[in-house]
Design a protein around this motif. Structure first.
Motif, mmCIF file in Angstrom:
data_model
loop_
_atom_site.group_PDB
_atom_site.id
_atom_site.type_symbol
_atom_site.label_atom_id
_atom_site.label_comp_id
_atom_site.label_asym_id
_atom_site.label_seq_id
_atom_site.Cartn_x
_atom_site.Cartn_y
_atom_site.Cartn_z
ATOM 1 N N ARG A 1 21.756 -29.392 -19.679
ATOM 2 C CA ARG A 1 22.404 -28.904 -20.897
ATOM 3 C C ARG A 1 22.642 -29.786 -22.064
ATOM 4 N NH1 ARG A 1 27.727 -27.951 -22.154
ATOM 5 N NH2 ARG A 1 28.669 -28.654 -20.099
ATOM 6 N N ALA A 2 22.218 -29.562 -23.051
ATOM 7 C CA ALA A 2 22.290 -30.424 -24.258
ATOM 8 C C ALA A 2 23.824 -30.489 -24.667
ATOM 9 C CB ALA A 2 21.565 -29.825 -25.388
ATOM 10 N N VAL A 3 24.418 -31.812 -24.306
ATOM 11 C CA VAL A 3 25.840 -32.116 -24.714
ATOM 12 C C VAL A 3 25.917 -32.970 -25.844
ATOM 13 C CG1 VAL A 3 28.140 -32.783 -23.610
ATOM 14 C CG2 VAL A 3 26.234 -31.914 -22.168
ATOM 15 N N ASP A 4 26.990 -32.528 -26.542
ATOM 16 C CA ASP A 4 27.204 -33.475 -27.669
ATOM 17 C C ASP A 4 27.733 -34.877 -27.479
ATOM 18 O OD1 ASP A 4 27.436 -33.581 -30.856
ATOM 19 O OD2 ASP A 4 29.470 -33.904 -30.287
ATOM 20 N N ARG A 5 27.630 -35.890 -28.405
ATOM 21 C CA ARG A 5 27.802 -37.214 -28.014
ATOM 22 C C ARG A 5 29.255 -37.061 -27.886
ATOM 23 N NH1 ARG A 5 29.287 -41.649 -30.956
ATOM 24 N NH2 ARG A 5 29.246 -40.542 -33.099
ATOM 25 N N TRP A 6 30.040 -36.383 -28.504
ATOM 26 C CA TRP A 6 31.703 -36.682 -28.608
ATOM 27 C C TRP A 6 32.121 -35.859 -27.325
ATOM 28 C CZ3 TRP A 6 34.020 -40.141 -31.375
ATOM 29 C CH2 TRP A 6 33.369 -40.552 -32.552
ATOM 30 N N ALA A 7 31.288 -35.077 -26.516
ATOM 31 C CA ALA A 7 31.771 -34.293 -25.508
ATOM 32 C C ALA A 7 30.983 -34.674 -24.405
ATOM 33 C CB ALA A 7 31.606 -32.643 -25.752
ATOM 34 N N ASP A 8 30.479 -36.020 -24.198
ATOM 35 C CA ASP A 8 30.096 -36.643 -23.042
ATOM 36 C C ASP A 8 30.582 -38.065 -22.776
ATOM 37 O OD1 ASP A 8 28.347 -37.079 -20.870
ATOM 38 O OD2 ASP A 8 26.511 -37.625 -22.129
ATOM 39 N N ALA A 9 31.159 -38.057 -21.408
ATOM 40 C CA ALA A 9 31.759 -39.368 -20.983
ATOM 41 C C ALA A 9 30.742 -40.389 -20.975
ATOM 42 C CB ALA A 9 32.485 -39.248 -20.022
ATOM 43 N N GLY A 10 29.430 -40.219 -20.575
ATOM 44 C CA GLY A 10 28.212 -40.870 -20.323
ATOM 45 C C GLY A 10 28.465 -41.813 -19.050
ATOM 46 N N LEU A 11 29.125 -41.153 -17.744
ATOM 47 C CA LEU A 11 29.095 -41.612 -16.572
ATOM 48 C C LEU A 11 27.995 -41.453 -15.819
ATOM 49 C CD1 LEU A 11 33.023 -40.819 -16.090
ATOM 50 C CD2 LEU A 11 31.921 -42.526 -16.803
ATOM 51 N N VAL A 12 27.466 -42.463 -15.060
ATOM 52 C CA VAL A 12 26.355 -42.338 -14.106
ATOM 53 C C VAL A 12 26.864 -42.715 -12.817
ATOM 54 C CG1 VAL A 12 24.198 -42.836 -13.758
ATOM 55 C CG2 VAL A 12 24.849 -42.719 -15.945
ATOM 56 N N SER A 13 26.536 -41.694 -11.922
ATOM 57 C CA SER A 13 26.700 -42.004 -10.457
ATOM 58 C C SER A 13 25.993 -43.057 -9.787
ATOM 59 C CB SER A 13 26.633 -40.447 -9.519
ATOM 60 O OG SER A 13 25.420 -40.141 -9.724
ATOM 61 N N GLY A 14 26.390 -43.284 -8.735
ATOM 62 C CA GLY A 14 25.686 -44.187 -7.590
ATOM 63 C C GLY A 14 24.121 -43.933 -7.532
ATOM 64 N N GLU A 15 23.962 -42.789 -7.472
ATOM 65 C CA GLU A 15 22.701 -42.150 -7.240
ATOM 66 C C GLU A 15 21.851 -41.950 -8.550
ATOM 67 O OE1 GLU A 15 25.238 -40.913 -6.190
ATOM 68 O OE2 GLU A 15 25.104 -41.462 -3.947
ATOM 69 N N ALA A 16 22.206 -42.654 -9.692
ATOM 70 C CA ALA A 16 21.680 -42.501 -10.963
ATOM 71 C C ALA A 16 21.617 -41.122 -11.613
ATOM 72 C CB ALA A 16 20.419 -43.115 -10.990
ATOM 73 N N VAL A 17 22.662 -40.295 -11.484
ATOM 74 C CA VAL A 17 22.569 -38.859 -11.772
ATOM 75 C C VAL A 17 23.864 -38.993 -12.772
ATOM 76 C CG1 VAL A 17 23.140 -36.618 -11.150
ATOM 77 C CG2 VAL A 17 22.111 -37.919 -9.706
ATOM 78 N N GLU A 18 23.560 -38.552 -14.144
ATOM 79 C CA GLU A 18 24.509 -38.408 -15.124
ATOM 80 C C GLU A 18 25.330 -37.245 -14.926
ATOM 81 O OE1 GLU A 18 24.653 -37.911 -20.294
ATOM 82 O OE2 GLU A 18 22.768 -37.850 -18.924
ATOM 83 N N LEU A 19 26.781 -37.747 -14.817
ATOM 84 C CA LEU A 19 27.626 -36.533 -14.719
ATOM 85 C C LEU A 19 28.240 -35.777 -15.888
ATOM 86 C CD1 LEU A 19 30.256 -38.991 -12.526
ATOM 87 C CD2 LEU A 19 28.180 -37.469 -11.739
ATOM 88 N N ASP A 20 28.222 -34.799 -15.786
ATOM 89 C CA ASP A 20 28.608 -33.758 -16.874
ATOM 90 C C ASP A 20 30.275 -33.794 -16.854
ATOM 91 O OD1 ASP A 20 28.659 -32.010 -18.781
ATOM 92 O OD2 ASP A 20 28.054 -30.137 -17.549
ATOM 93 N N VAL A 21 30.810 -34.798 -17.619
ATOM 94 C CA VAL A 21 32.302 -35.112 -17.661
ATOM 95 C C VAL A 21 32.341 -35.172 -19.104
ATOM 96 C CG1 VAL A 21 34.168 -36.434 -17.205
ATOM 97 C CG2 VAL A 21 32.236 -35.980 -15.499
ATOM 98 N N ARG A 22 33.487 -34.797 -19.753
ATOM 99 C CA ARG A 22 33.890 -34.916 -21.280
ATOM 100 C C ARG A 22 35.003 -36.107 -21.212
ATOM 101 N NH1 ARG A 22 36.290 -30.631 -23.768
ATOM 102 N NH2 ARG A 22 37.271 -29.992 -21.751
ATOM 103 N N ALA A 23 34.960 -36.900 -22.245
ATOM 104 C CA ALA A 23 35.849 -37.933 -22.460
ATOM 105 C C ALA A 23 36.986 -37.165 -23.214
ATOM 106 C CB ALA A 23 35.149 -38.988 -23.124
ATOM 107 N N ALA A 24 38.131 -37.652 -22.931
ATOM 108 C CA ALA A 24 39.271 -37.025 -23.657
ATOM 109 C C ALA A 24 39.503 -37.732 -24.883
ATOM 110 C CB ALA A 24 40.624 -37.329 -22.628
ATOM 111 N N ARG A 25 39.782 -36.845 -25.946
ATOM 112 C CA ARG A 25 40.074 -37.260 -27.408
ATOM 113 C C ARG A 25 41.354 -37.525 -27.749
ATOM 114 N NH1 ARG A 25 35.321 -39.660 -27.650
ATOM 115 N NH2 ARG A 25 33.946 -38.254 -26.859
#
Length: 335
Positions: free
Chosen positions: A8-32
């Protein structure tokens, strides 16, 4: 190979940019700023209650001390210790034993994690709390200037981190998803007649589930991935059902019509199975208990009135009585 839904296309301000140990990007939102300020206000209320309880307990202890023990130095030391416990000890202990969450963060749905997504440690929580007390809130060093600097840093940071997060190497993320619930698109009426004639014996549960998930998230997908995935799912489904549709429609309309017909037939089979079960094993079917109507209480006759006499039914036409025949050989009366 079955088509998989694209990311899913996530906006830059709604993406925490976290990557798991298996190199999978996590769909987590950063708190503002908004959610974090709300959590801070709730934590301030909790800290006020904690300070009130500790102050009451400390006052009781001081009253029990002998006369002359309490002086100005001891009173100032106890007040400083109380302030440190409320402002520093509360967030550190809560984040240590509540998984990176205080009472305010738990209510809002936030959590403190490391910059790489791991659980926060005691040292990092202590660093965040000390920097927060010193230059953020309450801001012992240049309060007004430190507040403006903290808000500016949070608004300019891509992950919404404050000064304490930058120093400690942490960040605050949302623990609750922000997806909006949407119903699955209904089947359009022109396709219902075609759907009733479908042969769905080769349509397996996996493909039906993939189509169901696609229809549930079709509003979150962007073109051209949405159209490409819909065409791939319909091509795979059209290969196992028959007959083909009679007129042109979007792929999502075909998928919705097939799933609606599949659901209708499943409901029909379930109803028929229950009817057969109720016929063969009636003891398995709960019998509704008949509810008897409430019996009205007899009303007392008004004073001064006699009760009515019971009605006696009188036949309107008397029935003819047939005389008994005389026995054979009986003597007749004399003339």
């Amino acid at each position: 190979m079955r088509a998989q839904p694209p990311a899913r296309a996530v906006d830059r301000w709604a993406d925490a940019g976290l990557v798991s140990g298996e190199a999978v990007e996590l769909d987590v939102r950063a708190a503002r700023l908004g959610s974090r300020v709300l959590a801070l206000l709730l934590d301030l209320l909790v800290q006020a209650v904690v300070a009130l309880v500790l102050t009451s307990g400390l006052s009781m202890v001081l009253v029990a001390l002998p006369v002359g023990v309490m002086d100005g130095a001891l009173s100032g030391a106890l007040q400083t210790l109380l302030l440190i416990l409320v402002l520093v000890g509360y967030p550190v202990l809560m984040e240590r034993f509540a998984g990176g969450r205080t009472v305010g963060k738990l209510a809002v749905g936030l959590r403190v994690v490391r910059a790489d997504g791991g659980p926060v440690g005691v040292g990092q929580s202590l660093t965040r709390a000390l920097v927060g007390v010193a230059v953020e809130w309450p801001g012992l060093v240049l309060p007004l200037l430190s507040w403006v600097a903290s808000v500016t840093v949070m608004l300019s940071d891509p992950r919404g981190r404050r000064l304490g997060d930058l120093v400690a190497g942490t960040m605050v993320v949302h623990t609750r998803g922000a997806a909006v619930w949407r119903p699955v698109p209904m089947a359009v009426p022109p396709l219902l007649g075609w759907a009733h004639t479908l042969d769905l014996t080769r349509l397996d549960d996996g493909l039906a589930l993939a189509a169901r998930q696609y229809l549930g998230r079709v509003h979150e997908l962007a073109e051209p991935e949405r159209g490409r995935l819909g065409r791939a799912l319909w091509a795979e489904m059209a290969a196992v059902i028959s007959p083909p549709p009679s007129w042109r429609a979007p792929e999502s309309a075909y998928l919705a019509a097939v799933l609606a017909e599949r659901h209708r037939r499943a409901v029909h089979r379930l109803r028929r199975t229950r009817e057969v079960t109720a016929t063969l094993w009636p003891e398995l079917t709960p019998v509704p208990v008949p509810v008897s109507p409430p019996v009205a209480a007899p009303t007392a006759a008004p004073a001064g009135l006699r009760p009515a006499a019971p009605m006696i039914s009188v036949p309107t036409q008397p029935s003819a009585v047939r005389p008994e025949s005389a026995p054979v050989g009986a003597d007749r009366p004399a003339d």
